[in-house]
Design a protein around this motif. Sequence first.
Motif, PDB file in Angstrom:
ATOM      1  N   ARG A  64       3.862  14.541  -9.655  1.00 22.67           N
ATOM      2  CA  ARG A  64       4.618  13.284  -9.469  1.00 22.67           C
ATOM      3  C   ARG A  64       3.655  12.097  -9.461  1.00 22.67           C
ATOM      4  NH1 ARG A  64       3.955  10.723  -4.715  1.00 22.67           N
ATOM      5  NH2 ARG A  64       3.282  11.930  -2.931  1.00 22.67           N
ATOM      6  N   GLN A  65       2.369  12.334  -9.153  1.00 18.81           N
ATOM      7  CA  GLN A  65       1.433  11.208  -9.059  1.00 18.81           C
ATOM      8  C   GLN A  65       1.193  10.547 -10.405  1.00 18.81           C
ATOM      9  OE1 GLN A  65       0.912  14.117  -7.605  1.00 18.81           O
ATOM     10  NE2 GLN A  65       1.002  13.569  -5.446  1.00 18.81           N
ATOM     11  N   ARG A  77      -7.386   0.305 -12.203  1.00 15.06           N
ATOM     12  CA  ARG A  77      -8.541   0.383 -11.304  1.00 15.06           C
ATOM     13  C   ARG A  77      -9.832   0.612 -12.088  1.00 15.06           C
ATOM     14  NH1 ARG A  77      -5.072   4.068  -7.172  1.00 15.06           N
ATOM     15  NH2 ARG A  77      -3.857   2.362  -6.273  1.00 15.06           N
ATOM     16  N   TYR A  83       1.765   7.082 -10.734  1.00 13.33           N
ATOM     17  CA  TYR A  83       0.723   6.155 -10.275  1.00 13.33           C
ATOM     18  C   TYR A  83      -0.298   5.901 -11.381  1.00 13.33           C
ATOM     19  CZ  TYR A  83       2.135   7.277  -5.413  1.00 13.33           C
ATOM     20  OH  TYR A  83       2.802   7.444  -4.218  1.00 13.33           O
ATOM     21  N   LYS A 108     -11.271  17.413   1.542  1.00 14.92           N
ATOM     22  CA  LYS A 108     -10.691  18.616   0.897  1.00 14.92           C
ATOM     23  C   LYS A 108     -11.813  19.415   0.221  1.00 14.92           C
ATOM     24  CE  LYS A 108      -6.561  19.549  -1.856  1.00 14.92           C
ATOM     25  NZ  LYS A 108      -5.511  18.927  -2.685  1.00 14.92           N
ATOM     26  N   GLU A 150      -4.168  -3.962  -6.794  1.00 18.42           N
ATOM     27  CA  GLU A 150      -4.436  -2.636  -7.356  1.00 18.42           C
ATOM     28  C   GLU A 150      -4.912  -1.681  -6.268  1.00 18.42           C
ATOM     29  OE1 GLU A 150      -3.402  -3.011 -10.780  1.00 18.42           O
ATOM     30  OE2 GLU A 150      -2.815  -1.141  -9.811  1.00 18.42           O
ATOM     31  N   GLY A 151      -4.540  -2.019  -5.021  1.00 20.54           N
ATOM     32  CA  GLY A 151      -4.874  -1.129  -3.913  1.00 20.54           C
ATOM     33  C   GLY A 151      -5.843  -1.781  -2.965  1.00 20.54           C
ATOM     34  N   GLN A 174      -8.280   7.247   0.461  1.00 24.93           N
ATOM     35  CA  GLN A 174      -7.901   8.233  -0.549  1.00 24.93           C
ATOM     36  C   GLN A 174      -9.124   9.059  -0.960  1.00 24.93           C
ATOM     37  OE1 GLN A 174      -4.725   8.969  -2.190  1.00 24.93           O
ATOM     38  NE2 GLN A 174      -4.204   8.063  -0.224  1.00 24.93           N
ATOM     39  N   SER A 231       0.839  -1.217   0.000  1.00 22.95           N
ATOM     40  CA  SER A 231       0.000   0.000   0.000  1.00 22.95           C
ATOM     41  C   SER A 231       0.864   1.253   0.000  1.00 22.95           C
ATOM     42  CB  SER A 231      -0.892   0.020   1.243  1.00 22.95           C
ATOM     43  OG  SER A 231      -1.838  -1.007   1.155  1.00 22.95           O
TER      44      SER A 231
HETATM   45  C1  LIG Z   1     -13.007 -13.728 -12.399  1.00 23.64           C
HETATM   46  C2  LIG Z   1     -12.322 -12.685 -13.219  1.00 23.64           C
HETATM   47  C3  LIG Z   1     -11.382 -11.836 -12.411  1.00 23.64           C
HETATM   48  C4  LIG Z   1     -10.230 -11.331 -13.265  1.00 23.64           C
HETATM   49  C5  LIG Z   1      -9.028 -12.257 -13.207  1.00 23.64           C
HETATM   50  C6  LIG Z   1      -7.879 -11.739 -13.996  1.00 23.64           C
HETATM   51  C7  LIG Z   1      -6.590 -11.864 -13.205  1.00 23.64           C
HETATM   52  C8  LIG Z   1      -5.502 -10.961 -13.743  1.00 23.64           C
HETATM   53  C9  LIG Z   1      -5.806  -9.494 -13.525  1.00 23.64           C
HETATM   54  C10 LIG Z   1      -5.028  -8.927 -12.384  1.00 23.64           C
HETATM   55  C11 LIG Z   1      -4.804  -7.439 -12.543  1.00 23.64           C
HETATM   56  C12 LIG Z   1      -4.382  -6.768 -11.285  1.00 23.64           C
HETATM   57  C13 LIG Z   1      -3.006  -7.157 -10.796  1.00 23.64           C
HETATM   58  C14 LIG Z   1      -2.632  -6.374  -9.589  1.00 23.64           C
HETATM   59  C15 LIG Z   1      -1.493  -5.403  -9.855  1.00 23.64           C
HETATM   60  C16 LIG Z   1      -1.111  -4.655  -8.624  1.00 23.64           C
HETATM   61  O1  LIG Z   1      -1.589  -4.882  -7.560  1.00 23.64           O
HETATM   62  S1  LIG Z   1      -0.003  -3.395  -8.925  1.00 23.64           S
HETATM   63  C17 LIG Z   1       0.287  -2.693  -7.332  1.00 23.64           C
HETATM   64  C18 LIG Z   1      -0.905  -1.942  -6.824  1.00 23.64           C
HETATM   65  N1  LIG Z   1      -0.528  -1.167  -5.683  1.00 23.64           N
HETATM   66  C19 LIG Z   1      -1.273  -0.191  -5.213  1.00 23.64           C
HETATM   67  O2  LIG Z   1      -2.378   0.045  -5.662  1.00 23.64           O
HETATM   68  C20 LIG Z   1      -0.674   0.609  -4.099  1.00 23.64           C
HETATM   69  C21 LIG Z   1      -1.723   1.424  -3.371  1.00 23.64           C
HETATM   70  N2  LIG Z   1      -1.101   2.616  -2.799  1.00 23.64           N
HETATM   71  C22 LIG Z   1      -1.108   3.820  -3.468  1.00 23.64           C
HETATM   72  O3  LIG Z   1      -1.644   3.974  -4.527  1.00 23.64           O
HETATM   73  C23 LIG Z   1      -0.401   4.961  -2.783  1.00 23.64           C
HETATM   74  O4  LIG Z   1       0.606   4.500  -1.946  1.00 23.64           O
HETATM   75  C24 LIG Z   1      -1.399   5.800  -1.949  1.00 23.64           C
HETATM   76  C25 LIG Z   1      -2.206   4.914  -1.003  1.00 23.64           C
HETATM   77  C26 LIG Z   1      -2.320   6.484  -2.914  1.00 23.64           C
HETATM   78  C27 LIG Z   1      -0.654   6.803  -1.114  1.00 23.64           C
HETATM   79  O5  LIG Z   1       0.057   7.652  -1.998  1.00 23.64           O
HETATM   80  P1  LIG Z   1       1.229   8.566  -1.418  1.00 23.64           P
HETATM   81  O6  LIG Z   1       1.856   9.282  -2.539  1.00 23.64           O
HETATM   82  O7  LIG Z   1       2.110   7.747  -0.550  1.00 23.64           O
HETATM   83  O8  LIG Z   1       0.621   9.614  -0.383  1.00 23.64           O
HETATM   84  P2  LIG Z   1      -0.699  10.467  -0.340  1.00 23.64           P
HETATM   85  O9  LIG Z   1      -0.369  11.583   0.576  1.00 23.64           O
HETATM   86  O10 LIG Z   1      -1.861   9.616   0.004  1.00 23.64           O
HETATM   87  O11 LIG Z   1      -0.912  11.099  -1.801  1.00 23.64           O
HETATM   88  C28 LIG Z   1      -0.257  12.320  -2.097  1.00 23.64           C
HETATM   89  C29 LIG Z   1      -1.136  13.020  -3.109  1.00 23.64           C
HETATM   90  O12 LIG Z   1      -1.160  12.245  -4.301  1.00 23.64           O
HETATM   91  C30 LIG Z   1      -2.500  11.996  -4.657  1.00 23.64           C
HETATM   92  N3  LIG Z   1      -2.544  10.690  -5.297  1.00 23.64           N
HETATM   93  C31 LIG Z   1      -2.266   9.518  -4.726  1.00 23.64           C
HETATM   94  N4  LIG Z   1      -2.410   8.529  -5.622  1.00 23.64           N
HETATM   95  C32 LIG Z   1      -2.771   9.108  -6.785  1.00 23.64           C
HETATM   96  C33 LIG Z   1      -3.076   8.618  -8.090  1.00 23.64           C
HETATM   97  N5  LIG Z   1      -3.059   7.305  -8.365  1.00 23.64           N
HETATM   98  N6  LIG Z   1      -3.398   9.493  -9.047  1.00 23.64           N
HETATM   99  C34 LIG Z   1      -3.447  10.819  -8.771  1.00 23.64           C
HETATM  100  N7  LIG Z   1      -3.191  11.353  -7.561  1.00 23.64           N
HETATM  101  C35 LIG Z   1      -2.850  10.494  -6.578  1.00 23.64           C
HETATM  102  C36 LIG Z   1      -3.276  12.024  -3.370  1.00 23.64           C
HETATM  103  O13 LIG Z   1      -4.641  12.277  -3.618  1.00 23.64           O
HETATM  104  C37 LIG Z   1      -2.592  13.148  -2.640  1.00 23.64           C
HETATM  105  O14 LIG Z   1      -3.094  14.335  -3.212  1.00 23.64           O
HETATM  106  P3  LIG Z   1      -3.260  15.641  -2.243  1.00 23.64           P
HETATM  107  O15 LIG Z   1      -4.149  15.199  -1.118  1.00 23.64           O
HETATM  108  O16 LIG Z   1      -1.856  15.941  -1.771  1.00 23.64           O
HETATM  109  O17 LIG Z   1      -3.849  16.672  -3.148  1.00 23.64           O
END
Ligand SMILES: CCCCCCCCCCCCCCCC(=O)SCCNC(=O)CCNC(=O)[C@H](O)C(C)(C)COP(=O)(O)OP(=O)(O)OC[C@H]1O[C@@H](n2cnc3c(N)ncnc32)[C@H](O)[C@@H]1OP(=O)(O)O
Length: 643
Positions: free
Chosen positions: A254-255, A265, A258, A420, A404-405, A413, A124
């Motif tokens: 920088r986002q 998603r 992401y 905000k 994917e989160g 988020q 995460s």
């Molecule tokens: C039966 C059939 C089923 C199907 C069957 C098929 C099987 C086959 C398919 C498999 C398909 C999947 C396969 C999995 C693939 C993985 O899982 S890939 C890895 C996925 N990993 C994630 O999703 C990680 C989740 N974590 C995150 O996204 C980030 O760490 C977080 C939680 C957003 C935190 O971000 P951060 O930069 O550490 O800090 P944060 O202060 O929260 O954000 C800073 C600023 O950036 C902004 N921000 C954060 N993220 C974003 C973004 N993405 N965009 C824009 N702004 C953003 C925030 O809103 C915040 O804005 P302000 O409030 O400052 O205005």
Amino acid sequence: MKVAWAGSRETLELSDRMAKLVANDPVFEKFTRPMLGRKELFKNTLRKAAHGWKLIVDLRLTEEEAKWLRLYIDEPAYTDLHWGMFIPAIEGQGTEEQKKKWLPLAQKMKIIGCYAQTELGHGSNVQGLETTATFDPQADEFVIHSPTLTSSKWWPGGLGKASTHALVYARLIVGGEFHGVHGFIVQLRSLEDHSPLPGITVGDIGLKFGNGAYNTMDNGVLRFDHVRIPRNQMLMRVSQVTKEGKYMQSDVPRQLIYGTMVYVRQTIVVDASKALSRAVCIATRYSAVRRQFGSRNGGPETQVIDYKTQQSRLFPLLASAYAFRFVGEWLKWLYMDVKQRLEANDFSTLPEAHACTAGLKSLTTTATADGIEECRKLCGGHGYLVSSGLPELFAVYIPACTYEGDNVVLLLQVARFIVKTVSELGYKQPVGTTAYMGRVATLMQNNCAVRTAEDWLNPGAIVEAFEARAARMAVACGRQLAKFENPEEGFAELASDLVEASVAHCQLIVVSKFIEKLQQDIPGKGVKQSLEILCYVYALFLLHKHQGDFLAVGYLTPKQALLANDQLRTLYSKVRPNAIALVDSFNYTDHYLGSILGRYDGNVYPKLYEAAWEDPLNDSDVADGFHQYVQPILKQKLHSAKL
Ligand SMILES: CCCCCCCCCCCCCCCC(=O)SCCNC(=O)CCNC(=O)[C@H](O)C(C)(C)COP(=O)(O)OP(=O)(O)OC[C@H]1O[C@@H](n2cnc3c(N)ncnc32)[C@H](O)[C@@H]1OP(=O)(O)O
Ligand SMILES: Cc1cc2nc3c(=O)[nH]c(=O)nc-3n(C[C@H](O)[C@H](O)[C@H](O)COP(=O)(O)OP(=O)(O)OC[C@H]3O[C@@H](n4cnc5c(N)ncnc54)[C@H](O)[C@@H]3O)c2cc1C
């Protein structure tokens, strides 16, 4: 109705053609999958993926046709992440030069890529990733290294055994300074003999939930021991490192690194509607076949689909499948709109795109995972048989609540985004999916005007109820937060309330988009009327399920909540006559459903009975091991009568 579900006649025709191509090809047989050992299972998946690729090349399938083909092969495989993340990441974060070099290799499958972001210690918290990419100006290279055990890449699909390359997310260090997490293309294996390259330790992370199921995918572990890559293998659309070792942050947020996660998603929301619709199709057809109790004078027993409890569990899931299909259609439009704006360096809607993709991915996958399990229960004992298709569907689907989160992390988020928006109400007009908060004064004052159950069959009454609930919950959180000196402390303390307010906001989006869909031209006699019924079922089911919110914020009276429930019961009776037609509209082949309970011909009992004897355990009348381990017990002379 089939066109309404498919989205267009062309898509219906194309997807139908691909479904039949797969269903009629013995290579894509699925029933033996759960019986295979891990190595056999994986080899079988490689064989299917190779055959699928051959079909794509030989038949010159388009990208759209290939996408449907891979869907109907219905087997998680390395190709999912190659096409679903590795390529989109290069498209979204690569420079023109990098795209020119890497995309043709990937699109022709001359290389196989995966998306290596998550580590043993962090998933995460992306900013907490530990893998390092240290720039060496002398050599004009990055040194990729895994400094700790927890920095081992862990989970990436296709990484363990198939991928030749990875898009590795690592901490960029230039001149001793940390410049955030960035993506780097790293070759992992030789293109000659596929052996891991020097400095690379790579393998599979082991068996996952449920046999068969997701174990067709080689989710991997990867460690680097000072692996060197050329400087031009850091994806440099968002930020650059010059030959001289200067870090340049272009004027894009920088986002954008992401961005691939945002893209996936939004695809996961449509995936949710497909997975849920498969489960609902099985449970609905079986509920029409299954009869239990209720026989009068020796007549047939009652179809379980006619029991009110079966309808109150099944029909909201049927409605949800359609709701997620339509909100997924809208979300795809939102994503494409943001993508075009990004091309013009317009980042104004990026926060909304992030909040909507994060929130709707969370909402729809949680509901779908729970819904598939509910469909298993709706099928009684036979739902627990692998041959029902439901256990595997559940096992393959449920990681969607995490990958994917993580769904709670994503709702937090959304909460940031909502808080905000509320904090800026005094001086900034909210737009898009938060526009309703611009009417917060009215939404805080006006209460529900419903007087009869019929009054709930009014889109305006429904939308106002959901807007008032979401707005009042968001404002209540805002007021609570204001009491904290340290906003971060307040956010952490109120996180659970904020998550609930985020769910309310996201459910409003789904309900609104369903209603908006019904304002479009929908072809087919009676189709719009059937969808209107489902829209009200979806909305009133949520209102009933979350009536505590509506009552707590003071928008609804208990009487009005009861009227909504009365209307829901009436609506179920209206769904019943069309239930089979509504699931037939998904146009799924028996192959894709993979379910004896959900067979199109309803010929369930004979096929269940037939399938039982195909189980290897029935290869012999007396099971192997019986004589060795049970016979002695049966034969033993018991001296003590007590035993
Ligand atoms: C039966 C059939 C089923 C199907 C069957 C098929 C099987 C086959 C398919 C498999 C398909 C999947 C396969 C999995 C693939 C993985 O899982 S890939 C890895 C996925 N990993 C994630 O999703 C990680 C989740 N974590 C995150 O996204 C980030 O760490 C977080 C939680 C957003 C935190 O971000 P951060 O930069 O550490 O800090 P944060 O202060 O929260 O954000 C800073 C600023 O950036 C902004 N921000 C954060 N993220 C974003 C973004 N993405 N965009 C824009 N702004 C953003 C925030 O809103 C915040 O804005 P302000 O409030 O400052 O205005
Ligand atoms: C089948 C599968 C396929 C995957 N494929 C890939 C892939 O191809 N590439 C890739 O890079 N990754 C992949 N992943 C990894 C996946 O993206 C991560 O597991 C996911 O992002 C969740 O992160 P985590 O495991 O660190 O969960 P954690 O964040 O450790 O979650 C554990 C618990 O902590 C809670 N939590 C965490 N942070 C907070 C917070 N700030 N506030 C409140 N609660 C919090 C969560 O809600 C959860 O309940 C895959 C995972 C699975 C299961």
